[in-house]
Structure formats: structure tokens, C-alpha cells
Design a protein around this motif. Structure first.
Motif, PDB file in Angstrom:
ATOM      1  N   VAL A  33      -1.725   7.514  18.247  1.00 59.05           N
ATOM      2  CA  VAL A  33      -0.725   7.793  17.207  1.00 59.05           C
ATOM      3  C   VAL A  33      -0.871   7.180  15.845  1.00 59.05           C
ATOM      4  O   VAL A  33      -0.795   5.948  15.954  1.00 59.05           O
ATOM      5  N   ALA A  34      -0.968   7.810  14.875  1.00 55.36           N
ATOM      6  CA  ALA A  34      -1.375   7.312  13.497  1.00 55.36           C
ATOM      7  C   ALA A  34       0.112   6.398  13.197  1.00 55.36           C
ATOM      8  O   ALA A  34       1.253   6.643  13.514  1.00 55.36           O
ATOM      9  N   LEU A  35       0.010   5.193  12.236  1.00 52.93           N
ATOM     10  CA  LEU A  35       1.174   4.651  11.934  1.00 52.93           C
ATOM     11  C   LEU A  35       2.277   5.438  11.120  1.00 52.93           C
ATOM     12  O   LEU A  35       3.373   5.170  11.260  1.00 52.93           O
ATOM     13  N   GLU A  36       1.664   6.343  10.448  1.00 50.55           N
ATOM     14  CA  GLU A  36       2.726   7.365   9.575  1.00 50.55           C
ATOM     15  C   GLU A  36       3.647   8.096  10.516  1.00 50.55           C
ATOM     16  O   GLU A  36       4.818   8.221  10.177  1.00 50.55           O
ATOM     17  N   GLU A  37       3.134   8.478  11.772  1.00 49.76           N
ATOM     18  CA  GLU A  37       3.712   9.127  12.404  1.00 49.76           C
ATOM     19  C   GLU A  37       4.697   8.248  13.654  1.00 49.76           C
ATOM     20  O   GLU A  37       5.752   8.869  13.867  1.00 49.76           O
ATOM     21  N   LEU A  38       4.318   6.989  13.577  1.00 51.48           N
ATOM     22  CA  LEU A  38       5.407   6.056  14.142  1.00 51.48           C
ATOM     23  C   LEU A  38       6.735   5.844  13.335  1.00 51.48           C
ATOM     24  O   LEU A  38       7.580   5.454  13.793  1.00 51.48           O
ATOM     25  N   ALA A  76      -6.479   1.085   2.378  1.00 39.17           N
ATOM     26  CA  ALA A  76      -5.709   2.003   1.366  1.00 39.17           C
ATOM     27  C   ALA A  76      -4.251   1.652   0.971  1.00 39.17           C
ATOM     28  O   ALA A  76      -3.685   1.887   0.053  1.00 39.17           O
ATOM     29  N   ALA A  77      -3.513   1.354   2.231  1.00 43.61           N
ATOM     30  CA  ALA A  77      -2.166   0.896   2.198  1.00 43.61           C
ATOM     31  C   ALA A  77      -2.040  -0.191   1.222  1.00 43.61           C
ATOM     32  O   ALA A  77      -0.896  -0.033   0.378  1.00 43.61           O
ATOM     33  N   TYR A  78      -2.749  -1.338   1.093  1.00 45.81           N
ATOM     34  CA  TYR A  78      -2.414  -2.272   0.566  1.00 45.81           C
ATOM     35  C   TYR A  78      -2.842  -1.970  -0.946  1.00 45.81           C
ATOM     36  O   TYR A  78      -1.775  -2.338  -1.816  1.00 45.81           O
ATOM     37  N   LYS A  79      -3.641  -1.223  -1.315  1.00 51.42           N
ATOM     38  CA  LYS A  79      -4.167  -0.892  -2.744  1.00 51.42           C
ATOM     39  C   LYS A  79      -2.911   0.002  -3.205  1.00 51.42           C
ATOM     40  O   LYS A  79      -2.431  -0.133  -4.403  1.00 51.42           O
ATOM     41  N   ALA A  80      -2.499   0.903  -2.453  1.00 52.88           N
ATOM     42  CA  ALA A  80      -1.298   1.826  -2.810  1.00 52.88           C
ATOM     43  C   ALA A  80      -0.154   1.013  -3.216  1.00 52.88           C
ATOM     44  O   ALA A  80       0.425   1.360  -3.981  1.00 52.88           O
ATOM     45  N   ALA A  81       0.345   0.133  -2.173  1.00 50.16           N
ATOM     46  CA  ALA A  81       1.345  -0.670  -2.464  1.00 50.16           C
ATOM     47  C   ALA A  81       1.132  -1.529  -3.852  1.00 50.16           C
ATOM     48  O   ALA A  81       2.333  -1.828  -4.391  1.00 50.16           O
ATOM     49  N   GLU A  82       0.241  -2.075  -3.983  1.00 51.29           N
ATOM     50  CA  GLU A  82      -0.089  -2.834  -5.140  1.00 51.29           C
ATOM     51  C   GLU A  82       0.105  -2.276  -6.359  1.00 51.29           C
ATOM     52  O   GLU A  82       0.316  -2.604  -7.504  1.00 51.29           O
ATOM     53  N   GLN A  83      -0.381  -0.873  -6.509  1.00 52.92           N
ATOM     54  CA  GLN A  83      -0.293   0.160  -7.743  1.00 52.92           C
ATOM     55  C   GLN A  83       0.906   0.770  -7.707  1.00 52.92           C
ATOM     56  O   GLN A  83       1.058   1.584  -8.763  1.00 52.92           O
ATOM     57  N   GLY A  84       1.451   0.978  -6.657  1.00 58.86           N
ATOM     58  CA  GLY A  84       2.847   1.763  -6.725  1.00 58.86           C
ATOM     59  C   GLY A  84       2.749   3.169  -6.667  1.00 58.86           C
ATOM     60  O   GLY A  84       3.445   3.786  -7.334  1.00 58.86           O
ATOM     61  N   VAL A  85       1.584   3.734  -5.987  1.00 56.01           N
ATOM     62  CA  VAL A  85       1.282   4.898  -5.701  1.00 56.01           C
ATOM     63  C   VAL A  85       1.230   5.304  -4.531  1.00 56.01           C
ATOM     64  O   VAL A  85       1.123   4.304  -3.524  1.00 56.01           O
ATOM     65  N   PRO A  86       1.106   6.584  -3.889  1.00 53.57           N
ATOM     66  CA  PRO A  86       1.388   6.826  -2.681  1.00 53.57           C
ATOM     67  C   PRO A  86      -0.209   6.911  -1.953  1.00 53.57           C
ATOM     68  O   PRO A  86      -1.030   6.728  -2.357  1.00 53.57           O
ATOM     69  N   MET A  87      -0.279   6.437  -0.554  1.00 60.28           N
ATOM     70  CA  MET A  87      -1.383   6.288  -0.132  1.00 60.28           C
ATOM     71  C   MET A  87      -2.124   7.578   0.080  1.00 60.28           C
ATOM     72  O   MET A  87      -1.152   8.573   0.486  1.00 60.28           O
ATOM     73  N   GLU A 130      -4.761   7.988   6.463  1.00 55.65           N
ATOM     74  CA  GLU A 130      -3.883   7.758   7.422  1.00 55.65           C
ATOM     75  C   GLU A 130      -4.203   8.502   8.706  1.00 55.65           C
ATOM     76  O   GLU A 130      -4.166   7.939   9.910  1.00 55.65           O
ATOM     77  N   MET A 131      -4.858   9.813   8.592  1.00 58.06           N
ATOM     78  CA  MET A 131      -5.151  10.271   9.951  1.00 58.06           C
ATOM     79  C   MET A 131      -6.315  10.405  10.110  1.00 58.06           C
ATOM     80  O   MET A 131      -6.904  10.824  11.471  1.00 58.06           O
ATOM     81  N   LEU A 132      -7.429   9.730   9.353  1.00 55.42           N
ATOM     82  CA  LEU A 132      -8.807   9.647   9.809  1.00 55.42           C
ATOM     83  C   LEU A 132      -9.036   9.198  11.471  1.00 55.42           C
ATOM     84  O   LEU A 132      -9.813   9.664  11.818  1.00 55.42           O
ATOM     85  N   PRO A 133      -8.431   8.068  11.714  1.00 55.23           N
ATOM     86  CA  PRO A 133      -8.729   7.562  13.078  1.00 55.23           C
ATOM     87  C   PRO A 133      -8.672   8.633  14.055  1.00 55.23           C
ATOM     88  O   PRO A 133      -9.400   8.953  14.890  1.00 55.23           O
ATOM     89  N   GLN A 134      -7.426   9.289  14.079  1.00 51.91           N
ATOM     90  CA  GLN A 134      -7.130  10.286  15.218  1.00 51.91           C
ATOM     91  C   GLN A 134      -7.996  11.499  15.036  1.00 51.91           C
ATOM     92  O   GLN A 134      -8.743  11.976  15.932  1.00 51.91           O
ATOM     93  N   MET A 135      -8.371  11.890  13.825  1.00 54.51           N
ATOM     94  CA  MET A 135      -9.119  13.124  13.592  1.00 54.51           C
ATOM     95  C   MET A 135     -10.813  12.741  13.999  1.00 54.51           C
ATOM     96  O   MET A 135     -11.466  13.724  14.676  1.00 54.51           O
ATOM     97  N   VAL A 136     -11.282  11.743  13.730  1.00 54.13           N
ATOM     98  CA  VAL A 136     -12.706  11.562  14.212  1.00 54.13           C
ATOM     99  C   VAL A 136     -12.818  11.240  15.492  1.00 54.13           C
ATOM    100  O   VAL A 136     -13.745  11.809  16.567  1.00 54.13           O
ATOM    101  N   ARG A 137     -11.825  10.639  16.237  1.00 54.06           N
ATOM    102  CA  ARG A 137     -11.720  10.476  17.601  1.00 54.06           C
ATOM    103  C   ARG A 137     -11.569  12.083  18.561  1.00 54.06           C
ATOM    104  O   ARG A 137     -12.280  12.217  19.497  1.00 54.06           O
ATOM    105  N   ALA A 138     -10.636  12.745  17.932  1.00 55.20           N
ATOM    106  CA  ALA A 138     -10.545  13.918  18.453  1.00 55.20           C
ATOM    107  C   ALA A 138     -11.471  15.161  18.127  1.00 55.20           C
ATOM    108  O   ALA A 138     -11.415  16.162  18.997  1.00 55.20           O
TER     109      ALA A 138
END
Length: 819
Positions: free
Chosen positions: A95-100, A731-742, A747-755
Motif C-alpha cells: 500500500v502506498a504512503l498516500e493511501e495509508l 520527491a516528497a522532500y523536494k516538494a515540501a522544500e519548495q512548498g508545491v504538491p508532490m 507516489e504510486m510507482l512502486p505498486q504499479m511496477v510490482r503489479a
């Protein structure tokens, strides 16, 4: 043949006497933990359910660690039936972190490796966890250093997962379960010292089932006569086959007592005479697979469920094949759900003959090359209840590797262990061979006669070397394999601290092993609490605790020597100077900082407007191609060897070879995510391997089961998913640093390539399908994708809404067409 009690003999009370004894310790109370080392089949699951229920009723969440993906699935199935009214059992392995979201589900099931990763990525997810259940917790142990120099990666990760959880949630309760650990009291004392809280030790030997154990032996005079008969055969092959009757040696009392022959019984295990074999040196070998298959077939013929544990995947196929030749085909039809599972498996693989299909078989296989849905199908068919008065025949035998022995609870009457050693590689002819450890043997035997299934069970061992005896004058050794087989208790495993052994190795030599290097970085880093990783990990380790109990002064001296050695080893790493957050990501994921540095440098070129998985993977692998030897940082070398064979191993130019493999991985991911069957992927792989394997006497063989493609899907796709997870943290760190959405796609890539999802719409479609076929959902996706408008920047909820709308629109369209 030895007769067994039937399933109807089973008496399964809700609480047995050992359950009441455990409850009497107060372990169900908040603030009380327990190390439970009761025997296999003693109902530890019931005790864990009670503690889980108590925790959930108190409003706190539970994390359940299971050692394998197969056992994760089983825990979800079994515990859903028992506590489903209290809480949903959630597998969070993929399960992706976004979904948790901000916290874990109330009852989360995962492997120790996944737990360690989540504790590194987002420790705040565990803030509401009130109980950690660690099933088969002997996983935290390294191999005996007296017999093995190898330190298991799984042992390190399991120990780190436990220690890291305890640092973050010191106030949480613990429930550690294992039938194999010899000294649960010591483990309880250690955990007490780490947490400062009460930890009970419970090792009541009582269990509701009775198990009879047997060792296969031979009558020396019978074997001698068989040798003489074989010597007259015309061919060498026939002269090397010694047909003898396998006998079972049984002990009527607990434990191994060879000096009391009146307590030993010898009885034929089969009326048949499967052959022993002579090897090239003229010595007799056990012919373990044929002997085990013959005995298993005889028990299956009288309606008994049998599990045969084999050395490797090839042996599983051999045993199952022999049994199916000996028995009439199964006549019980699959139910609706099982038939749907089977259709999905065939569709994904591409041909029924390439599947490990249990339909119509009396024996099936269960090993690491089965797709998850294939494994679930086999388990479902084997578990199916049958009418005892019916003459219908079903799946009665499973030939399995250690995936089942590691805690998987399939109902069976008889367990047969085919051999007491294993090859170093996944091949019956592999050398050198090593003896199975005692706990591996006993854990396998413990699968027979499970609580709430059968009142009795029979466990039979076929030793690696045949044992010949004088029947009328028994003379048996006091030590050796029989002492293990007839052991009075399962608990035989001493827990060896992998952290301690790793530190000892580092002091001698900080070698180039990536896992060793990752631990060096982890222990050298400064934690969020301001202390060093060394103090955080080593000062709480089991090894240091033991030393301190023995001699506190020497323990402190050992600690200081290891601290100095660690400092020297860190200096040898020659890591580049990177920003603190980059080093933190490297340490968290066990990868060199140089890889993080390269990914960060390339991040601005990421295909942020692309939605397809293959575009992102191609970009990622292009980054690695500039430093191709980094391939083995995120893809295990053993996985590469199992998929690419000699096209990977037969090379004097590793850099060029790695570049070639990286190009191949791009093609494989593209095929995998574009709905190509495993047979199509296997065909491509075979052409690639033959082209690049060099000068060989015989080119790579065609696999009838698409073995290479299977191993890409099961072993390499998840490893590429790991690299995607690392990218997500950057990506999450850079998004937080720049104040923009990730970027949502990342976020979904790990699940997508596995499945094997083409993009997020394909992923959403798969998740909405009860029994998902990768190929089938891709074909449906193609038929719907003209309706999809959401691009790479759209949130996942928008993607799901589009998929749901497209499905409804298609359903109405189909209805209009029918009218």
C-alpha cells in the motif's frame, strides 16, 4: 501402514488448558507483553487473537509481522474470520504512503522488511500502535556462527525492525511467537531491559494434538539381497537401482532413547519397494524424492492430506509428478471462486499448460515460482472441506519448499520431509550440500496434525543418507539425525544476534558487501534523538545484553572496541559529501549516498507530464545506465542470475553486461505493464539470453512454465519498485522544500511496477476487480481509456472516479446493445 485418527475425531474447544494458563499470567492486560515459545500446534494463534482483540477493544491499533508474503496472506484470511466483527484485517505490504494517510489501519499485517521500511519512511504512522505481534520471531536470529559465516539479510532487517519499533513505541505491548526458540525467558529479560516494562515468558509444553514421528530406515539384509539382485542387471542404470522396502522407526516414548529398544517399533511405511540409488562412488543414496512420493501416494490413496517438503522447486515438480502418475485423477470440481482464480492465472501466464494448475491433480506444488494468485488457488483447493462419505477424489498432496514450513498453516494429516540436507543452489545436483538446521526439520514436522483440524498427525523423515540396521539386533546412534527427529520439544533454536556478529565481522574487515556497508552508515549516523545510531542500536542489542549479564566491564570494553572499528570502517566507505536529508534517505533505505546524489541531480529531468509506468522506469534506468554497476544496489544479484542466466554471468566485462541488462529491463517492464502474458515475456527472454550467453555447448533451454518470466515478475519487478520508493522519498522532500504538491504519479510507482499496471487508471481498475488478472484488466483498460481525461497531475481520487464512471457507462452501453 500406520493408521491415523480421522478429522471427525478432533475436539476443538474454544479455550484449552494452556490458553487458560497463559491468560492467568495477565498478558491480556495493557502494559503486559509476552514471549510465547509453546510447541507447534499448541494454539498460539488463539492466544494472539485474544491479545489482539483486547488491544483493539481498548481503542489502539495492532501491527502483525509475518515472515513471508504467503503467510501475510494467510494471516489476513484466518484472522479476518476470527476478529472481522471487531476490525478489518489490512495487508499493507504494497500500500502506498498516500493511501495509508496519517496512520496505519487499526489492524495491519506486513513482513518485517516492510515494517522496517515504513518506520524509516514515516514513523508517525505507528503513533497509535498499542501491540506488535511478531510471528515466527526466530527470524531475528542469524545462522550459528560455528557452522556458517553468512549473516542473513532477513535476520538483520527483522532485528532492526524490532529495535526500531521499540525505540519509536516503547510503551506498546509485544507478543512474540515461535515454537523453535529454546530460551524464551532470556529473550523476555532482554526485552524487559530494552522497554523497562513487564515481559512474560510462556513455554507451556501441552498441546491438544498428538504427533507420531518416524524415521525411514532399511533392513540391512533386505538391502544386501537387493544389491545382489541388481548386480545381475544388464544395464548400468538398472544395476544402480536397489529396490528395498522403506521401514518406519517409531519411538513409543518422548525423546530419543536408543538404549531402550523395547520402546522402539519398526513398521513398514508402504508395501511397495521404491529404489535406493548408487552414486558414482558406489555408495547408496536415499533417492529421497521417489521414496517420499511413494509413501505420500499410499497415504493419499486412503484419504489422508499430505505435505511433502522438498529441497527445491525442481524436486517439488518431480515429487508431485510421480504422485499424480501413481494415483487416479481428482474428480472434485473447482468452486466458482476457484474457477475464476484459475481463469485469471491462465490469462496472465498465457497457456494452461504453463501454469502450476491444481485442477484435476491429486498432488500440486507450492514454492517461490508460483504467482501470488496461483499460490492462493492451490491453498484454497487443498484446504477445501470434503464430504467424508463421498467417493470423489481431490487434491490430497502438496509438494512444497520451505514457504509452508515457515509458519503457513495448511491442514494435513501426514508430513514427509524428503531429505535432511539441501543444495547451496536451487538445483538438486548443486554442491556443496548442507544439513538442515534442527529447527528447520522440526518446524516442517510440526505441520502434521494441526490444532482444530486433526487430533493426530504423522511426521516421516527420509534421511539424506539411508540408514540400514539389523532388525533383530537394533544398534542405533545416540546422536545424529534421529536425536533431532525424536526430540522431546520443538524449541531447539538459540537466537544469535545478527548485529553482534556483524560488528565482529566489521572489526576484522569492512568488506564490500552492500548490506554490511548500509549497516555501517546506519550505525554511524546521528538519530533524531541526538544519539548515534551505534548507541541507539548496539546498546539495546541482544548480544550486548548477554555480555552485560555475564560481565558488565567486559561488555563495555567490547562496546568501545566495536565503536572504534565502526569509525575506521566508516572512513573506508569514501562516501561523497551530500546534504543531511540525502544522507538520511540513503541510510533509511540501505543504499549508498552516491545513488541518492545521482537521483537528486537528475530529478529536474523527470517525466512529470507522463502517466505511463514504463516512461518513469525508462527514465530511472537511464540514470543508472551512466553507472551500470549500481544495478546490483537495487536489484539482487541472485534475482538477475535467475532471470538472465548465462547472459548475465558469462561475462568478462561486467560494466557492459550491466548496461545490456538495464536495456533489457526497460523492455521487460514495458511488456509487463502492457498486458503481455508471461509466455510472451519468456519467449523474449529466451531470445535475449541465447544471443548474449556467449560460446556454450548447449544454448539455454525453453522453460515449459515460463520460469524466467515468473522470476522477473516475482523477484525483479519488486526490486525496481524499491528504487521507485526511494525516488518517492526524494520527491516528497523536494516538494515540501519548495512548498508545491508532490507529483501524484511518483507516489504510486512502486505498486504499479510490482503489479504490472500500465498507468494509474489501470491500477485503479485492477483494485476494483475482486480477482484481478493483469492481462484481463489491461484489455479492459484499453477498451475504456478513451473516457479518461485525468493527467499526471490529477489526484488518485480523481483517477478512481473516472474509472468508476467509465465502468458504469460501459455497463449501460452493453445493456442498450443487448436490448
Amino acid at each position: 501402514m500406520v493408521r491415523l485418527a480421522s478429522v471427525s475425531d478432533t475436539i476443538s474447544p474454544f479455550l484449552w488448558i494452556n490458553h487458560l494458563k497463559a491468560i492467568g499470567t495477565g498478558y491480556l492486560n495493557r502494559g503486559r507483553s509476552m514471549v510465547m515459545t509453546s510447541p507447534t500446534g499448541s494454539g498460539k494463534t488463539t492466544l494472539s487473537v485474544l491479545k489482539i482483540a483486547a488491544t483493539l477493544c481498548a481503542g489502539e491499533s495492532v501491527v502483525y509481522l509475518a515472515p513471508t508474503h504467503a503467510l501475510v496472506d494467510q494471516v489476513e484470511t484466518d484472522l479476518s474470520a476470527q476478529i472481522g466483527d471487531l476490525e478489518v484485517v489490512s495487508i499493507v505490504e504494497d500500500v502506498a504512503l498516500e493511501e495509508l494517510g496519517e496512520k496505519l489501519p487499526p489492524f495491519s499485517v506486513m513482513t518485517p522488511e516492510r515494517c522496517l521500511a515504513l518506520l524509516g519512511f514515516a514513523p508517525e504512522l505507528f503513533d497509535k500502535v498499542g501491540l506488535l505481534v511478531f510471528d515466527e520471531f526466530h527470524l531475528i536470529s542469524a545462522d550459528d556462527p560455528a557452522t556458517s559465516l553468512k549473516i542473513s539479510t532477513r535476520a538483520i532487517d527483522s532485528m532492526l525492525a524490532l529495535l526500531t519499533f521499540l525505540r519509536h513505541r516503547k510503551e506498546a505491548d509485544l507478543l512474540l511467537l515461535s515454537a523453535m526458540v529454546a530460551d524464551g525467558a532470556e529473550i523476555a529479560r532482554w526485552l524487559r531491559s530494552v522497554t523497562g516494562r513487564q515481559v512474560e515468558s510462556f513455554d507451556d509444553p501441552w498441546k491438544p494434538t498428538r504427533q507420531l514421528r518416524s524415521c525411514v530406515i532399511y533392513d540391512r539384509s533386505d538391502v544386501r539381497e537387493a544389491v545382489q539382485v541388481a548386480s545381475k542387471a544388464k544395464t548400468k542404470a538398472a544395476r544402480n537401482r536397489i529396490y528395498a522396502q522403506p521401514l518406519g522407526l517409531f519411538s513409543l516414548i518422548s525423546g530419543w532413547h536408543p538404549k531402550r529398544p523395547e520402546k522402539l517399533v519398526i513398521q513398514a511405511l508402504t508395501d511397495q519397494r521404491p529404489s535406493l540409488l548408487k552414486n558414482a562412488k558406489g555408495k547408496l543414496t536415499s533417492n529421497r524424492n521417489e521414496v517420499a512420493a511413494r509413501i505420500a501416494a499410499d497415504y493419499a490413496a486412503i484419504g489422508k492430506r499430505v505435505i511433502v517438503f522438498c529441497n527445491d522447486t525442481k524436486a517439488c515438480g518431480s515429487v508431485a509428478g510421480q504422485i499424480n502418475e501413481l494415483l487416479a485423477p481428482a474428480t472434485i470440481a473447482l468452486d466458482v471462486t476457484q474457477e475464476e482464480m484459475r481463469k485469471s492465472v491462465i490469462r496472465d501466464i498465457g497457456a494452461a499448460e504453463a501454469t502450476f494448475d491444481p485442477m484435476g491433480s491429486r498432488a500440486a506444488v507450492h514454492h517461490g515460482d508460483l504467482l501470488p494468485l496461483e499460490r492462493r488457488l492451490t491453498e484454497s483447493v487443498f484446504r477445501a472441506r470434503r464430504d467424508t462419505d463421498s467417493e470423489d477424489l481431490g487434491l490430497d498432496v502438496v509438494a512444497a519448499t520451505s514457504t509452508i514450513a515457515q509458519g503457513l498453516n495448511l491442514p494435513c494429516d501426514v508430513v514427509i520431509l524428503a531429505g535432511t540436507d539441501r543444495s547451496a543452489v536451487d538445483d538438486p545436483s548443486g554442491n556443496p550440500r548442507a544439513d538442515l538446521r534442527p529447527h528447520e526439520i522440526l518446524n516442517a514436522l510440526g505441520r502434521a496434525g494441526r490444532a482444530a483440524y486433526a487430533a493426530t498427525g504423522l511426521a516421516i523423515v527420509v534421511p539424506a543418507t539411508p540408514i540400514c540396521v539389523e532388525i533383530d539386533n537394533l544398534s542405533l546412534p545416540s546422536d545424529g539425525i534421529m536425536k533431532i527427529i525424536f526430540s522431546e520439544q520443538d524449541a531447539c533454536e538459540e537466537v544469535y544476534d545478527p548485529i553482534e556478529l556483524l560488528l565482529d565481522r566489521i572489526e576484522i574487515s569492512a568488506n564490500s558487501d552492500p548490506k554490511v556497508q548500509s549497516i555501517i552508515r546506519r550505525m554511524s549516523a546521528v538519530t533524531t534523538t541526538g544519539e548515534s545510531g551505534f548507541d541507539d542500536i548496539v546498546c539495546r542489542s541482544l548480544g550486548f545484553f548477554r555480555r552485560k549479564e555475564t560481565n558488565a566491564l567486559r561488555a563495555d570494553q567490547w562496546l568501545e572496541h566495536r565503536r572504534i572499528a565502526l569509525k575506521a570502517a566508516e572512513e573506508q566507505l569514501e562516501d561523497p559529501l551530500v546534504l543531511d536529508w540525502q544522507r538520511e534517505i540513503a541510510i533509511r533505505n540501505g543504499v549508498p549516498p552516491k545513488l541518492i546524489e545521482r537521483l537528486v541531480a537528475a530529478f529536474d529531468t523527470a517525466p512529470v507530464e507522463k502517466t505511463a509506468t514504463e516512461h518513469w522506469i525508462n527514465w530511472l534506468l537511464d540514470i543508472v545506465t551512466d553507472h551500470p554497476l549500481d544495478l546490483t544496489i537495487f536489484v539482487r544479484q541472485t534475482a538477475l542470475e535467475s532471470v538472465f542466466g548465462r547472459s548475465y554471468t558469462n561475462t568478462t566485462k561486467p560494466r557492459a553486461s550491466s548496461k545490456r541488462i538495464l536495456r533489457a529491463l526497460k523492455t521487460l517492464v514495458s511488456m509487463w505493464c502492457a498486458g503481455r502474458t508471461l509466455i510472451e515475456i519468456e519467449d523474449w527472454l529466451l531470445v535475449f539470453i541465447r544471443k548474449h550467453e556467449g560460446e556454450v555447448k548447449q544454448q539455454a533451454n525453453q522453460s515449459t512454465t515460463a520460469q524466467r518470466a515468473r522470476r522477473f515478475a516475482i523477484r525483479i519487478a519488486p526490486d525496481i519498485g524499491f528504487l521507485c520508493g526511494v525516488l518517492g522519498q526524494i520527491a516528497a522532500y523536494k516538494a515540501a522544500e519548495q512548498g508545491v504538491p508532490m507529483p501524484p504519479v511518483i507516489e504510486m510507482l512502486p505498486q504499479m511496477v510490482r503489479a504490472g499496471d500500465y498507468d494509474r487508471h489501470h491500477m485503479a481498475l485492477r483494485q476494483m476487480t475482486k480477482i484481478a488478472s493483469r492481462v484481463g484488466t489491461f484489455e479492459t483498460y484499453i477498451s475504456l481509456r478513451d473516457s479518461f481525461k485525468a493527467g499526471a497531475s490529477a489526484e488518485m481520487d480523481v483517477v478512481r472516479e473516472e474509472v468508476q464512471a467509465a465502468i458504469l457507462l460501459q455497463a449501460f452501453t452493453d445493456l442498450d446493445d443487448e436490448e
